[in-house]
Design a protein around this motif. Structure first.
Motif, short mmCIF file in Angstrom:
data_model
loop_
_atom_site.label_atom_id
_atom_site.label_comp_id
_atom_site.label_asym_id
_atom_site.label_seq_id
_atom_site.Cartn_x
_atom_site.Cartn_y
_atom_site.Cartn_z
N GLY A 22 0.83 -1.21 0.00
CA GLY A 22 0.00 0.00 0.00
C GLY A 22 0.85 1.25 0.00
O GLY A 22 1.81 1.36 -0.78
N SER A 23 0.52 2.17 0.89
CA SER A 23 1.31 3.40 0.95
C SER A 23 1.27 3.95 2.37
O SER A 23 0.40 3.61 3.17
CB SER A 23 0.77 4.43 -0.04
OG SER A 23 -0.50 4.88 0.39
N MET A 24 2.24 4.78 2.64
CA MET A 24 2.32 5.47 3.93
C MET A 24 2.86 6.86 3.63
O MET A 24 3.89 6.99 2.94
CB MET A 24 3.26 4.69 4.87
CG MET A 24 3.35 5.13 6.29
SD MET A 24 1.83 5.08 7.29
CE MET A 24 1.31 3.38 7.25
N ALA A 25 2.17 7.87 4.08
CA ALA A 25 2.55 9.26 3.78
C ALA A 25 2.71 9.45 2.26
O ALA A 25 3.70 10.07 1.81
CB ALA A 25 3.81 9.67 4.53
N ASP A 26 1.80 8.89 1.50
CA ASP A 26 1.80 9.01 0.03
C ASP A 26 3.01 8.38 -0.65
O ASP A 26 3.33 8.72 -1.78
CB ASP A 26 1.69 10.49 -0.41
CG ASP A 26 0.33 11.05 -0.07
OD1 ASP A 26 -0.64 10.29 -0.09
OD2 ASP A 26 0.26 12.26 0.23
N ARG A 27 3.73 7.51 0.06
CA ARG A 27 4.85 6.80 -0.57
C ARG A 27 4.50 5.33 -0.65
O ARG A 27 3.94 4.78 0.30
CB ARG A 27 6.12 6.93 0.28
CG ARG A 27 6.74 8.29 0.15
CD ARG A 27 7.41 8.69 1.44
NE ARG A 27 7.63 10.11 1.41
CZ ARG A 27 8.81 10.69 1.27
NH1 ARG A 27 9.88 9.96 1.24
NH2 ARG A 27 8.92 11.99 1.21
N PRO A 28 4.84 4.67 -1.75
CA PRO A 28 4.59 3.24 -1.82
C PRO A 28 5.29 2.54 -0.65
O PRO A 28 6.45 2.85 -0.35
CB PRO A 28 5.22 2.83 -3.16
CG PRO A 28 5.36 4.09 -3.94
CD PRO A 28 5.50 5.19 -2.95
N ALA A 29 4.57 1.63 -0.01
CA ALA A 29 5.16 0.97 1.17
C ALA A 29 4.50 -0.38 1.40
O ALA A 29 3.35 -0.60 1.04
CB ALA A 29 4.97 1.84 2.40
N LYS A 30 5.29 -1.27 2.00
CA LYS A 30 4.75 -2.54 2.48
C LYS A 30 4.28 -2.28 3.89
O LYS A 30 5.06 -1.83 4.73
CB LYS A 30 5.84 -3.60 2.43
CG LYS A 30 6.34 -3.76 1.00
CD LYS A 30 7.49 -4.69 0.84
CE LYS A 30 7.89 -4.67 -0.63
NZ LYS A 30 8.70 -5.79 -1.04
N VAL A 31 3.00 -2.54 4.11
CA VAL A 31 2.40 -2.15 5.38
C VAL A 31 1.68 -3.35 5.99
O VAL A 31 0.91 -4.02 5.30
CB VAL A 31 1.37 -1.01 5.17
CG1 VAL A 31 0.73 -0.60 6.48
CG2 VAL A 31 2.03 0.20 4.50
N VAL A 32 1.96 -3.61 7.27
CA VAL A 32 1.23 -4.67 7.97
C VAL A 32 0.72 -4.08 9.28
O VAL A 32 1.50 -3.56 10.09
CB VAL A 32 2.14 -5.89 8.26
CG1 VAL A 32 1.34 -6.98 8.96
CG2 VAL A 32 2.77 -6.42 6.98
N ARG A 33 -0.61 -4.16 9.46
CA ARG A 33 -1.23 -3.69 10.70
C ARG A 33 -1.85 -4.89 11.39
O ARG A 33 -2.41 -5.77 10.73
CB ARG A 33 -2.38 -2.71 10.42
CG ARG A 33 -2.03 -1.51 9.60
CD ARG A 33 -3.32 -0.80 9.15
NE ARG A 33 -3.03 0.09 8.04
CZ ARG A 33 -2.69 1.37 8.17
NH1 ARG A 33 -2.65 1.90 9.37
NH2 ARG A 33 -2.42 2.11 7.12
N ALA A 34 -1.82 -4.88 12.72
CA ALA A 34 -2.43 -5.99 13.45
C ALA A 34 -2.73 -5.57 14.87
O ALA A 34 -2.21 -4.57 15.37
CB ALA A 34 -1.50 -7.19 13.45
N THR A 35 -3.58 -6.36 15.50
CA THR A 35 -3.86 -6.19 16.92
C THR A 35 -3.57 -7.51 17.58
O THR A 35 -3.91 -8.58 17.07
CB THR A 35 -5.35 -5.83 17.13
OG1 THR A 35 -5.66 -4.70 16.32
CG2 THR A 35 -5.62 -5.50 18.59
N ARG A 36 -2.95 -7.48 18.74
CA ARG A 36 -2.58 -8.70 19.45
C ARG A 36 -3.82 -9.31 20.07
O ARG A 36 -4.57 -8.62 20.73
CB ARG A 36 -1.54 -8.34 20.53
CG ARG A 36 -1.29 -9.39 21.57
CD ARG A 36 -0.31 -10.43 21.09
NE ARG A 36 0.18 -11.19 22.22
CZ ARG A 36 -0.46 -12.28 22.70
NH1 ARG A 36 -1.56 -12.72 22.15
NH2 ARG A 36 0.06 -12.91 23.73
#
Ligand SMILES: C[S@@+](CC[C@H](N)C(=O)[O-])C[C@H]1O[C@@H](n2cnc3c(N)ncnc32)[C@H](O)[C@@H]1O
Length: 199
Positions: free
Chosen positions: A185-199
């Motif tokens: 996806g992106s982060m701060a309008d830069r292409p990025a590999k992003v992983v979000r999670a909740t424990r």
């Protein structure tokens, strides 16, 4: 000499970055929380997070990075909230379930053992704790640093690990994380590999 000049030009980016700002905003540390910046480097995310009133453990395996951040810490109003420590994704110096949130910016390609890192993330985060893993995708032509990073291609291919967010996502789910989402996806309008999670 050219290498030195190039390094000096890169320094401001290591000191602060729009991606780190966005990551801290997304994690939104709260006063009294204990949070960890894995591979904190020179601390662009750590110093922002400390302003929130949370206690920030800035972990990095490289002594040079820790030293720079330790000096930088002294100039911060919230310096008492910043704790710089030796460690890595694979060995986080925090007690079991003692941490409210963990993030990392541009370190996953350095990780030597993804499974060990995931075990550490599961171990230190409390149930309900937040996780955000971000690696800017410098191989995407849309990234502003694409041309510069292509010049360093040989070095990167030799020293960096290819990160697949889908693989990280699957491993986090297997480890018991909830609401896991990995994407190119992106982060701060830069292409990025992003992983979000909740424990
Ligand atoms: C490109 S810098 C990013 C630093 C900082 N997060 C930032 O956004 O500026 C990569 C950092 O990862 C650290 N690092 C190397 N191996 C690591 C590992 N196994 N786990 C965590 N951090 C690591 C390096 O020491 C370095 O500080």
């Amino acid at each position: 000499m050219r290498g030195f000049v190039r390094y000096m030009k890169m320094l401001p980016k290591m000191w602060r970055s729009p991606v780190s700002r966005e990551v801290v905003r997304a994690i939104s540390p709260r006063p009294g929380e204990h949070v960890v910046d894995v591979g904190a480097g020179m601390g662009p995310a750590t110093v922002l997070a400390a302003k929130s009133g949370a206690s920030v453990l800035a972990v990095d395996p490289t002594r040079y990075m820790r030293r720079i951040l330790a000096v930088r810490r002294l100039g911060q109003r919230a310096r008492s909230a910043i704790h710089v420590a030796e460690g890595s994704a694979e060995l986080i110096p925090a007690d079991d379930q003692s941490i409210d949130a963990v993030w990392t910016v541009n370190t996953m390609h350095h990780w030597t053992d993804l499974d060990a890192a995931i075990l550490e993330l599961v171990r230190v985060l409390r149930p309900g704790g937040r996780l955000l893993l971000v690696d800017e995708d410098f191989d995407a032509p849309a990234h502003p640093a694409f041309a510069h990073m292509q010049e360093r291609r040989g070095h990167r291919d030799r020293h960096f690990t290819e990160i697949d967010p889908a693989v990280v996502e699957a491993k986090l789910i297997a480890a018991g994380f909830a609401s896991v989402e990995g994407s190119n996806g992106s982060m701060a309008d830069r292409p990025a590999k992003v992983v979000r999670a909740t424990r």
